[in-house]
Design a protein around this motif. Structure first.
Motif, PDB file in Angstrom:
ATOM      1  N   ASP A  72       0.811  -1.219   0.000  1.00  0.00           N
ATOM      2  CA  ASP A  72       0.000   0.000   0.000  1.00  0.00           C
ATOM      3  C   ASP A  72       0.841   1.264   0.000  1.00  0.00           C
ATOM      4  O   ASP A  72       0.433   2.294  -0.540  1.00  0.00           O
ATOM      5  CB  ASP A  72      -0.929   0.025   1.222  1.00  0.00           C
ATOM      6  CG  ASP A  72      -1.980  -1.073   1.167  1.00  0.00           C
ATOM      7  OD1 ASP A  72      -2.362  -1.453   0.036  1.00  0.00           O
ATOM      8  OD2 ASP A  72      -2.400  -1.550   2.232  1.00  0.00           O
ATOM      9  N   ASP A  73       2.016   1.187   0.597  1.00  0.00           N
ATOM     10  CA  ASP A  73       2.895   2.351   0.724  1.00  0.00           C
ATOM     11  C   ASP A  73       3.953   2.315  -0.384  1.00  0.00           C
ATOM     12  O   ASP A  73       4.525   1.258  -0.668  1.00  0.00           O
ATOM     13  CB  ASP A  73       3.572   2.344   2.096  1.00  0.00           C
ATOM     14  CG  ASP A  73       4.500   3.521   2.287  1.00  0.00           C
ATOM     15  OD1 ASP A  73       4.004   4.631   2.525  1.00  0.00           O
ATOM     16  OD2 ASP A  73       5.734   3.319   2.185  1.00  0.00           O
ATOM     17  N   LEU A  74       4.232   3.472  -1.016  1.00  0.00           N
ATOM     18  CA  LEU A  74       5.185   3.516  -2.124  1.00  0.00           C
ATOM     19  C   LEU A  74       6.588   3.131  -1.673  1.00  0.00           C
ATOM     20  O   LEU A  74       7.311   2.439  -2.402  1.00  0.00           O
ATOM     21  CB  LEU A  74       5.204   4.906  -2.754  1.00  0.00           C
ATOM     22  CG  LEU A  74       6.133   5.076  -3.973  1.00  0.00           C
ATOM     23  CD1 LEU A  74       5.757   4.114  -5.084  1.00  0.00           C
ATOM     24  CD2 LEU A  74       6.102   6.515  -4.470  1.00  0.00           C
ATOM     25  N   GLU A  75       6.972   3.551  -0.476  1.00  0.00           N
ATOM     26  CA  GLU A  75       8.305   3.193   0.010  1.00  0.00           C
ATOM     27  C   GLU A  75       8.415   1.680   0.198  1.00  0.00           C
ATOM     28  O   GLU A  75       9.431   1.071  -0.164  1.00  0.00           O
ATOM     29  CB  GLU A  75       8.601   3.918   1.323  1.00  0.00           C
ATOM     30  CG  GLU A  75      10.000   3.642   1.862  1.00  0.00           C
ATOM     31  CD  GLU A  75      10.328   4.506   3.072  1.00  0.00           C
ATOM     32  OE1 GLU A  75      10.804   3.938   4.076  1.00  0.00           O
ATOM     33  OE2 GLU A  75      10.099   5.731   3.007  1.00  0.00           O
ATOM     34  N   ASP A  76       7.368   1.058   0.749  1.00  0.00           N
ATOM     35  CA  ASP A  76       7.368  -0.398   0.898  1.00  0.00           C
ATOM     36  C   ASP A  76       7.402  -1.084  -0.465  1.00  0.00           C
ATOM     37  O   ASP A  76       8.072  -2.118  -0.643  1.00  0.00           O
ATOM     38  CB  ASP A  76       6.121  -0.848   1.662  1.00  0.00           C
ATOM     39  CG  ASP A  76       6.141  -0.431   3.122  1.00  0.00           C
ATOM     40  OD1 ASP A  76       7.233  -0.158   3.642  1.00  0.00           O
ATOM     41  OD2 ASP A  76       5.054  -0.365   3.723  1.00  0.00           O
ATOM     42  N   ALA A  77       6.687  -0.508  -1.439  1.00  0.00           N
ATOM     43  CA  ALA A  77       6.684  -1.068  -2.793  1.00  0.00           C
ATOM     44  C   ALA A  77       8.071  -1.001  -3.413  1.00  0.00           C
ATOM     45  O   ALA A  77       8.516  -1.933  -4.098  1.00  0.00           O
ATOM     46  CB  ALA A  77       5.675  -0.315  -3.660  1.00  0.00           C
ATOM     47  N   PHE A  78       8.770   0.102  -3.175  1.00  0.00           N
ATOM     48  CA  PHE A  78      10.135   0.269  -3.667  1.00  0.00           C
ATOM     49  C   PHE A  78      11.047  -0.812  -3.087  1.00  0.00           C
ATOM     50  O   PHE A  78      11.792  -1.479  -3.818  1.00  0.00           O
ATOM     51  CB  PHE A  78      10.643   1.666  -3.290  1.00  0.00           C
ATOM     52  CG  PHE A  78      12.095   1.899  -3.561  1.00  0.00           C
ATOM     53  CD1 PHE A  78      12.532   2.282  -4.822  1.00  0.00           C
ATOM     54  CD2 PHE A  78      13.049   1.751  -2.553  1.00  0.00           C
ATOM     55  CE1 PHE A  78      13.878   2.499  -5.071  1.00  0.00           C
ATOM     56  CE2 PHE A  78      14.384   1.965  -2.798  1.00  0.00           C
ATOM     57  CZ  PHE A  78      14.805   2.347  -4.063  1.00  0.00           C
ATOM     58  N   VAL A  79      10.990  -0.990  -1.782  1.00  0.00           N
ATOM     59  CA  VAL A  79      11.830  -1.989  -1.117  1.00  0.00           C
ATOM     60  C   VAL A  79      11.528  -3.387  -1.639  1.00  0.00           C
ATOM     61  O   VAL A  79      12.435  -4.186  -1.905  1.00  0.00           O
ATOM     62  CB  VAL A  79      11.638  -1.913   0.412  1.00  0.00           C
ATOM     63  CG1 VAL A  79      12.351  -3.074   1.100  1.00  0.00           C
ATOM     64  CG2 VAL A  79      12.140  -0.580   0.958  1.00  0.00           C
ATOM     65  N   GLU A  80      10.244  -3.694  -1.821  1.00  0.00           N
ATOM     66  CA  GLU A  80       9.838  -5.012  -2.313  1.00  0.00           C
ATOM     67  C   GLU A  80      10.339  -5.245  -3.739  1.00  0.00           C
ATOM     68  O   GLU A  80      10.857  -6.334  -4.061  1.00  0.00           O
ATOM     69  CB  GLU A  80       8.315  -5.133  -2.268  1.00  0.00           C
ATOM     70  CG  GLU A  80       7.747  -6.390  -2.921  1.00  0.00           C
ATOM     71  CD  GLU A  80       8.170  -7.682  -2.247  1.00  0.00           C
ATOM     72  OE1 GLU A  80       8.091  -8.738  -2.898  1.00  0.00           O
ATOM     73  OE2 GLU A  80       8.589  -7.640  -1.068  1.00  0.00           O
ATOM     74  N   ALA A  81      10.213  -4.229  -4.611  1.00  0.00           N
ATOM     75  CA  ALA A  81      10.652  -4.368  -5.999  1.00  0.00           C
ATOM     76  C   ALA A  81      12.155  -4.588  -6.085  1.00  0.00           C
ATOM     77  O   ALA A  81      12.630  -5.438  -6.857  1.00  0.00           O
ATOM     78  CB  ALA A  81      10.246  -3.125  -6.790  1.00  0.00           C
ATOM     79  N   VAL A  82      12.901  -3.833  -5.290  1.00  0.00           N
ATOM     80  CA  VAL A  82      14.354  -3.982  -5.291  1.00  0.00           C
ATOM     81  C   VAL A  82      14.753  -5.354  -4.753  1.00  0.00           C
ATOM     82  O   VAL A  82      15.645  -6.018  -5.287  1.00  0.00           O
ATOM     83  CB  VAL A  82      15.011  -2.858  -4.459  1.00  0.00           C
ATOM     84  CG1 VAL A  82      16.510  -3.120  -4.268  1.00  0.00           C
ATOM     85  CG2 VAL A  82      14.802  -1.506  -5.135  1.00  0.00           C
TER      86      VAL A  82
END
Length: 243
Positions: A226-236
């Motif tokens: 839900d959070d963009l920062e969490d999405a960034f970490v997950e994608a990386v």
């Protein structure tokens, strides 16, 4: 429009880019995100014709960056991570010098310089030498320099780095104005709040490849966060797991 297809670049044993592909459309703000060493700066330098890719293609406004670098340079405005102003020139002289390098006529330079000085709020320090400028003054002058020839593509490397809140808000408005005028804007940033506030589309790079790309909502959906920062970490993390 910026088109990047399977860009690869190696520095000795270091594989900086491993098949990076994405598009940045006209009339849109595209954010390029990634951890340190992900390949963001290498990608931007290839687009700015500073570096040559080992493989793949990149086009700006339909012009291949490797085949006609001069034509690409005429189409783009670049704000590098280090603004590199000429310290002994005034803000006005720095801007006018770059206008001349872009081949603008003497008559056109004066009005173009005044236009960007007004647009970016530089008038108060326009005739001061750049030596001793604050970070905000340096960034505004460097951005004016990049915009003086009215390019249809802007490439900005961490444009708000070191700026205070008011300067950041003013810069965001300028970037939005260029987007609304039909300009293709590509910028790199580490600031998630800035990306969420500005970008129409986001490209996340990790370990020299594109981890995920799309709108903020698409990236959240693709990563299940839900959070963009969490999405960034997950994608990386997904990319790192396969390197």
């Amino acid at each position: 429009m910026i088109e990047v297809e399977d860009l690869a670049k190696r520095f000795g044993k270091v594989e900086a880019l491993r098949g990076v592909s994405f598009e940045a459309a006209d009339g849109r703000i595209t954010g390029l995100l990634g951890p340190n060493g992900a390949g963001k700066s290498t990608t931007l330098r290839i687009l700015c014709t500073i570096l040559k890719a080992d493989a793949g293609k990149a086009r700006v406004g339909g012009v291949d960056v490797a085949e006609d670098a001069l034509a690409v340079r005429n189409r783009i405005g670049v704000l590098p991570h280090n603004s590199n102003l000429y310290a002994n020139l005034t803000a006005r002289e720095n801007i006018a010098y770059y206008a001349a390098l872009q081949g603008m006529s003497r008559d056109a330079i004066g009005s173009a310089v005044e236009r960007v000085i007004d647009l970016l709020g530089i008038k108060d320090f326009a005739d001061r030498r750049a030596k001793g400028f604050s970070q905000g003054q340096r960034i505004r002058t460097a951005l004016a320099r990049a915009m003086v020839h009215d390019p249809d593509t802007l490439i900005l490397d961490e444009p708000t780095n070191g700026l205070d809140v008011m300067a950041t808000r003013a810069l965001r408005e300028v970037i939005r104005e260029r987007r609304d005028a039909g300009c293709c804007v590509l910028f790199s940033s580490h600031v998630m709040q800035e990306v969420a506030a500005l970008c129409d589309r986001i490209v996340i790079i990790a370990a020299g490849t594109v981890a995920v790309a799309g709108t903020t909502e698409q990236i959240r959906t693709d990563t299940g966060c839900d959070d963009l920062e969490d999405a960034f970490v997950e994608a990386v993390a997904r990319v790192d797991a396969h390197v």
